[in-house]
Design an enzyme around this catalytic site. Structure first.
Site, PDB file in Angstrom:
ATOM      1  N   LEU A  17       0.819  -1.213   0.000  1.00 50.98           N
ATOM      2  CA  LEU A  17       0.000   0.000   0.000  1.00 50.98           C
ATOM      3  C   LEU A  17       0.849   1.257   0.000  1.00 50.98           C
ATOM      4  O   LEU A  17       0.417   2.311  -0.456  1.00 50.98           O
ATOM      5  CB  LEU A  17      -0.913   0.013   1.242  1.00 50.98           C
ATOM      6  CG  LEU A  17      -1.925  -1.126   1.345  1.00 50.98           C
ATOM      7  CD1 LEU A  17      -2.702  -1.005   2.656  1.00 50.98           C
ATOM      8  CD2 LEU A  17      -2.889  -1.099   0.163  1.00 50.98           C
ATOM      9  N   GLY A  18       2.046   1.151   0.527  1.00 52.35           N
ATOM     10  CA  GLY A  18       2.932   2.302   0.580  1.00 52.35           C
ATOM     11  C   GLY A  18       4.341   1.867   0.924  1.00 52.35           C
ATOM     12  O   GLY A  18       4.545   0.859   1.606  1.00 52.35           O
ATOM     13  N   THR A  25       4.198  -0.562   4.028  1.00 52.78           N
ATOM     14  CA  THR A  25       2.824  -0.764   4.477  1.00 52.78           C
ATOM     15  C   THR A  25       2.153  -1.746   3.523  1.00 52.78           C
ATOM     16  O   THR A  25       2.125  -1.527   2.311  1.00 52.78           O
ATOM     17  CB  THR A  25       2.047   0.559   4.500  1.00 52.78           C
ATOM     18  OG1 THR A  25       2.736   1.485   5.333  1.00 52.78           O
ATOM     19  CG2 THR A  25       0.639   0.344   5.060  1.00 52.78           C
ATOM     20  N   LYS A  40       2.118  -2.582   9.020  1.00 53.81           N
ATOM     21  CA  LYS A  40       3.182  -1.605   8.797  1.00 53.81           C
ATOM     22  C   LYS A  40       4.482  -2.203   9.315  1.00 53.81           C
ATOM     23  O   LYS A  40       4.535  -2.707  10.442  1.00 53.81           O
ATOM     24  CB  LYS A  40       2.871  -0.296   9.517  1.00 53.81           C
ATOM     25  CG  LYS A  40       1.625   0.394   9.013  1.00 53.81           C
ATOM     26  CD  LYS A  40       1.344   1.669   9.783  1.00 53.81           C
ATOM     27  CE  LYS A  40       2.387   2.721   9.538  1.00 53.81           C
ATOM     28  NZ  LYS A  40       2.044   4.014  10.172  1.00 53.81           N
ATOM     29  N   ASP A 143       1.189  15.228  11.800  1.00 52.51           N
ATOM     30  CA  ASP A 143       1.451  15.052  10.364  1.00 52.51           C
ATOM     31  C   ASP A 143       0.142  14.958   9.587  1.00 52.51           C
ATOM     32  O   ASP A 143      -0.037  14.058   8.747  1.00 52.51           O
ATOM     33  CB  ASP A 143       2.304  13.807  10.128  1.00 52.51           C
ATOM     34  CG  ASP A 143       2.965  13.807   8.749  1.00 52.51           C
ATOM     35  OD1 ASP A 143       3.094  14.896   8.159  1.00 52.51           O
ATOM     36  OD2 ASP A 143       3.347  12.733   8.265  1.00 52.51           O
TER      37      ASP A 143
END
Length: 455
Positions: A17-18, A25, A40, A143
């Site tokens: 996903l990332g 992730t 993660k 963030d």
């Protein structure tokens, strides 16, 4: 890591996903119940630093204690066996999977949102921030940006990626670990002084990005303030509300998420005046065009703590009396040893007397057009007085202080105390020890408003 790999004999990796330096992730399947989860991973690599590990551990610790329907639920955390040739293990964090689209994906498709949509996003995000900021201690996301706000399949907003999250260990007392994303991060956060209003700035910058289609870092600035009004047509009230969110100066911004939400709902943009004195507050304030006087109450005496202390001192007294009686029949060495115990008991007694007398002190703060004065009094007797020219005063703001710094105050179990700081070029003065966060926000507002009047 690769698709199909099973971690902890439970989580089968499916799709990335990332991926950033040191982090991956994955969408994974929990083989125990066949549900979809997000895993993660903090991945061992030569650039990995100890601070990265600490941030990852903090994220897991904070998420474990969060219970909010718009925050992905924590499920598990684990460490993987150290790969051969590596010095550190890999770490994993498992959360609920929330199908949906991040606001960043909308931007990448060149989509812009309307003012109505921006209001809806703001309302739901502020409700999440109210929950986080009003925890004890408050939790700061640090963030907020389009990629960390997700529109779920139910069309609600979810706040994700708590990799920069921080329990509120304030600013001047904490280490200079700067996190956040350039363009969405306010000045105080770059100085390591993150406060709840820092998350509000990031939300404002995010909304401006979504409305204009231009990243905040690429927008023009005037006196460090993002200029966006010429790029989008907004109602005057909503534009003013956004401008307050992105004020570079902390004192000119909304102080709390609740205040920002109430202002957005009512349409009355009063960034400071909308804070009223909290119900039950014992702070006394008198204001006139010539001066403002604040009487700050003594901390509340904790009856249980005092009773236990008195009971312990009385029990020690009885024990020493018995030992003293018995020492008449023992050697001189034992007699002198017991006499020393009496001296220790006396020192403890004096310490506790001073400790509880400190709870009877009041603090008075007076501002006039030439100076500000801070006094501490016990039974109306001033035992400490500080006086400085009003021209030396640079900032008045809500802050926190580690409770250990107050050596004579009985602790309430908190690691931090909410205070109001008076900042000069050479020194910081703390007032309002043991006020609540809302009382500190209100008091800072009142002092700042009065200072504006005399200018």
């Amino acid at each position: 890591m690769q698709s199909g790999q099973v971690l902890q004999q439970r989580y089968q990796l499916q799709t990335v996903l990332g991926k950033t330096q040191g982090r991956q992730t994955w969408l994974a399947t929990d083989l125990t119940n066949q549900s979809s989860v997000v895993v993660k991973l903090l991945v061992q690599n030569p650039q990995l630093q100890w601070q990265d590990i600490k941030l990852f551990e903090r994220e897991a610790t904070v998420l474990k204690n969060l219970q909010h329907p718009r925050i992905p639920r924590y499920q598990d955390a684990f460490s993987l066996d150290t790969p051969e040739g590596s010095d550190l293990p890999w770490f994993g964090l498992v959360q609920d999977y929330l199908p949906g689209t991040t606001l960043q994906k909308l931007l990448e498709s060149d989509a812009r949102i309307t003012e109505k949509q921006a209001r809806a996003i703001a309302l739901e995000t502020l409700q999440i921030l109210i929950y986080l900021h009003e925890l004890n201690p408050p939790v700061l996301h640090r963030d907020i940006k389009p990629s960390n706000l997700l529109i779920g399949q139910d069309q609600h907003i979810y706040l994700i990626d708590f990799g920069a999250v921080q329990n509120r260990v304030k600013a001047e007392r904490s280490t200079m670990t700067v996190v956040g994303t350039y363009g969405y991060t306010p000045l105080e956060q770059f100085r390591g002084q993150t406060v709840p209003a820092s998350d509000l700035y990031a939300l404002g910058a995010t909304l401006i990005h979504l409305l204009t289609g231009v990243a905040p870092a690429d927008l023009p600035q005037k006196k460090l303030k993002i200029q966006f009004a010429d790029l989008v047509s907004l109602s005057p009230n909503f534009r003013t509300w956004l401008e307050i969110l992105i004020e570079p100066t902390l004192e000119h911004r909304f102080i709390t998420a609740r205040q920002a939400l109430q202002t957005l709902q009512t349409g009355i943009n009063k960034p400071l005046k909308s804070i009223s004195q909290p119900l039950g507050s014992r702070v006394k304030l008198q204001s006139s065009p010539h001066q403002i006087i604040v009487k700050l109450p003594a901390p509340k005496i904790r009856i249980l703590s005092m009773s236990l202390t008195l009971a312990l001192m009385f029990a020690l007294f009885l024990l020493l009396r018995v030992l003293t009686f018995l020492s008449d029949f023992m050697s001189p060495i034992i007699f002198y040893a017991i006499s020393s115990l009496w001296i220790v008991w006396g020192i403890i007694l004096i310490y506790n007397i001073i400790r509880y007398l400190s709870l009877l002190r009041y603090q008075f703060v007076q501002f006039n057009k030439t100076q500000f004065i801070i006094e501490k009094q016990i039974y109306g007797i001033c035992y400490h007085r500080q006086k400085r020219p009003i021209s030396d005063l640079q900032a008045v703001q809500q802050s926190v202080q580690k409770s250990q710094a107050q050596s004579f105050l009985p602790q309430s179990g908190k690691t931090e105390l909410d205070i109001v700081t008076l900042q000069t070029a050479k020194q910081t003065y703390n007032i309002g020890i043991e006020l609540t966060a809302s009382e500190c926000a209100w008091l800072a507002q009142e002092i700042n408003d009065w200072l504006k009047l005399i200018k």
